[in-house]
Design a protein around this motif. Structure first.
Motif, mmCIF file in Angstrom:
data_model
loop_
_atom_site.group_PDB
_atom_site.id
_atom_site.type_symbol
_atom_site.label_atom_id
_atom_site.label_comp_id
_atom_site.label_asym_id
_atom_site.label_seq_id
_atom_site.Cartn_x
_atom_site.Cartn_y
_atom_site.Cartn_z
ATOM 1 N N SER A 295 -1.476 -0.795 -1.153
ATOM 2 C CA SER A 295 -0.329 -1.034 -1.913
ATOM 3 C C SER A 295 -0.267 -0.491 -3.095
ATOM 4 O O SER A 295 -1.197 -0.041 -3.708
ATOM 5 N N ILE A 296 0.774 -0.148 -3.678
ATOM 6 C CA ILE A 296 0.931 0.834 -5.042
ATOM 7 C C ILE A 296 1.385 -0.107 -5.991
ATOM 8 O O ILE A 296 2.373 -1.056 -6.121
ATOM 9 N N ILE A 297 0.645 -0.102 -7.298
ATOM 10 C CA ILE A 297 0.918 -0.674 -8.245
ATOM 11 C C ILE A 297 1.555 0.246 -9.361
ATOM 12 O O ILE A 297 0.535 1.245 -9.916
ATOM 13 N N PHE B 227 6.020 8.703 -18.411
ATOM 14 C CA PHE B 227 5.160 9.041 -18.195
ATOM 15 C C PHE B 227 4.498 7.821 -17.024
ATOM 16 O O PHE B 227 3.997 6.838 -17.220
ATOM 17 N N LYS B 228 4.794 8.411 -15.757
ATOM 18 C CA LYS B 228 4.477 7.603 -14.422
ATOM 19 C C LYS B 228 2.811 7.418 -14.518
ATOM 20 O O LYS B 228 2.338 8.325 -14.588
ATOM 21 N N ASP B 229 2.547 6.112 -13.877
ATOM 22 C CA ASP B 229 1.336 6.225 -13.558
ATOM 23 C C ASP B 229 1.218 4.947 -12.515
ATOM 24 O O ASP B 229 1.952 4.069 -12.320
ATOM 25 N N VAL B 230 0.277 5.404 -11.670
ATOM 26 C CA VAL B 230 0.183 4.178 -10.437
ATOM 27 C C VAL B 230 -1.289 3.686 -10.217
ATOM 28 O O VAL B 230 -2.189 4.654 -10.343
ATOM 29 N N MET C 76 0.605 11.937 0.401
ATOM 30 C CA MET C 76 1.464 12.568 0.759
ATOM 31 C C MET C 76 2.739 11.618 0.645
ATOM 32 O O MET C 76 2.469 10.261 1.214
ATOM 33 N N ALA C 77 3.754 12.016 0.099
ATOM 34 C CA ALA C 77 5.041 11.097 -0.120
ATOM 35 C C ALA C 77 6.438 11.764 0.202
ATOM 36 O O ALA C 77 6.314 13.045 -0.280
ATOM 37 N N ARG C 78 7.093 10.918 1.026
ATOM 38 C CA ARG C 78 8.212 11.426 1.336
ATOM 39 C C ARG C 78 9.577 10.970 0.801
ATOM 40 O O ARG C 78 9.427 9.779 0.634
ATOM 41 N N ASN C 79 10.387 11.599 0.061
ATOM 42 C CA ASN C 79 11.529 10.864 -0.674
ATOM 43 C C ASN C 79 11.122 9.959 -1.695
ATOM 44 O O ASN C 79 11.473 8.695 -1.526
ATOM 45 N N GLY D 173 9.969 8.721 -5.576
ATOM 46 C CA GLY D 173 10.391 9.011 -7.107
ATOM 47 C C GLY D 173 9.122 8.898 -8.028
ATOM 48 O O GLY D 173 9.470 9.414 -9.114
ATOM 49 N N ASN D 174 8.086 8.610 -7.453
ATOM 50 C CA ASN D 174 6.859 8.538 -8.166
ATOM 51 C C ASN D 174 5.710 9.176 -7.903
ATOM 52 O O ASN D 174 4.687 9.550 -8.473
ATOM 53 N N GLY D 175 5.800 10.181 -6.610
ATOM 54 C CA GLY D 175 4.920 11.158 -6.188
ATOM 55 C C GLY D 175 3.998 10.405 -5.487
ATOM 56 O O GLY D 175 3.029 10.952 -4.437
#
Length: 319
Positions: free
Chosen positions: A121-123, A130-133, A150-153, A155-157
């Motif tokens: 899961s992504i937080i 300044f994106k961070d996860v 790897m991320a497809r389509n 917005g945050n990579g």
């Protein structure tokens, strides 16, 4: 008016087929053309060797490094290099995300561990600039650079969208259509119908009739007829317009699935010309390879290496 009525019938039939189904990776892969396309794409890429190069003073040389061995041969996990790459690409296409934990001791990569998407899961932070996860696996938070991702389509990579998220209804329709066809095969193509009675049946007679009907329509049935008692009359139900065009519906679903995954049918069945195959490689396989290479270069290289080192998936065998 006839065309409008038929359109409503088709819409109702499709809605009935779709119903309530939880679309998962396992369910999606039960659809033959999804499974076939995914297996073709993943198999082609997983079989290609990954190499590490260094550019220095205008010259490029190949580097022998443990990370290359981990990617191609022994990941240090239960998965070998081929299966590791296969699963990464499969999740990338189906979920839109794929993850592999990088186990390090200081700055040395010791092993690579593919992580099934369902355990991740992504937080995400709230800053749009300044994106961070954080990547959470089984209740433990990790930094994004602890993973090959790897991320497809996206917005945050990190968090993306794949075939399952974007095409739930199509996958469900394909799955339900297969189930419908499977049921027809299991019942020997026997059409449904109703039994009319001139008098009220006793419980024993009703139970006997139900049992005979189950034997006729049930799975692996060997019965081919039912003897109706006096006063009973069987009326066969007519097929709807869409049921009679089920083959056409199946073909349309197949075409849409192959189109979404950018796999020509001729490539899938082995009849593609050289030109069609080369276009498939350039338009379908190469972009996925580029995404994989970018993911490797982002987190599998040290910061001091990024100015000179880079990973490349060797495509000579494909081209």
């Amino acid at each position: 008016m006839r065309m409008r009525k038929r359109a409503y019938v088709e819409a109702d039939f499709i809605q009935a087929l779709v119903g309530q189904v939880v679309v998962s990776k396992e369910l999606a892969l039960e659809v033959p053309y999804i499974s076939g396309c995914i297996d073709l794409i993943c198999g082609l890429i997983a079989g290609l060797p990954i190499k590490l190069f260094k550019e220095e003073e205008g010259k490029v040389k190949e580097i022998q490094d443990k990370r290359v061995m981990l990617l191609n041969d022994d990941t240090g996990d239960l998965l070998n290099g081929y299966t590791f790459k296969y699963n990464m690409i499969s999740d990338y296409l189906l979920y839109g995300n794929s993850y592999a934990y990088i186990k390090k001791e200081r700055n040395q990569v010791k092993s690579l561990h593919y992580v099934d998407n369902t355990f991740v899961s992504i937080i995400e932070n709230a800053d749009p600039i300044f994106k961070d996860v954080k990547i959470n696996v089984y209740g433990t938070d990790y930094k994004y650079y602890d993973f090959i991702s790897m991320a497809r389509n996206t917005g945050n990579g990190i968090d993306g969208n794949g075939l399952i998220n974007n095409n739930k209804e199509l996958i469900t329709l394909a799955y339900k259509t297969l189930k419908f066809q499977k049921n027809n095969v299991e019942t020997g193509g026997i059409k449904k119908g109703v039994v009319k009675s001139t008098k009220k049946l006793q419980p024993e007679a009703l139970d006997a009739l139900k049992k005979a009907w189950r034997n006729l329509y049930g799975k692996d049935s060997t019965e081919n007829c039912i003897v109706l008692n006096d006063g009973l009359d069987y009326k066969e139900l007519a097929n709807t317009a869409v049921e009679m065009q089920l083959d056409e519906l199946s073909k349309n679903i197949k075409d849409q699935i192959c189109s979404l995954l950018k796999v020509p049918l001729s490539v899938l069945d082995g009849t593609a010309t050289e030109n069609v195959y080369q276009n498939f490689i350039k338009l379908t396989i190469i972009p996925i390879i580029n995404a994989f290479e970018a993911a490797l270069n982002q987190t599998l290289l040290l910061e001091r290496e990024k100015s000179a080192f880079y990973f490349v998936i060797d495509t000579k065998e494909l081209l």
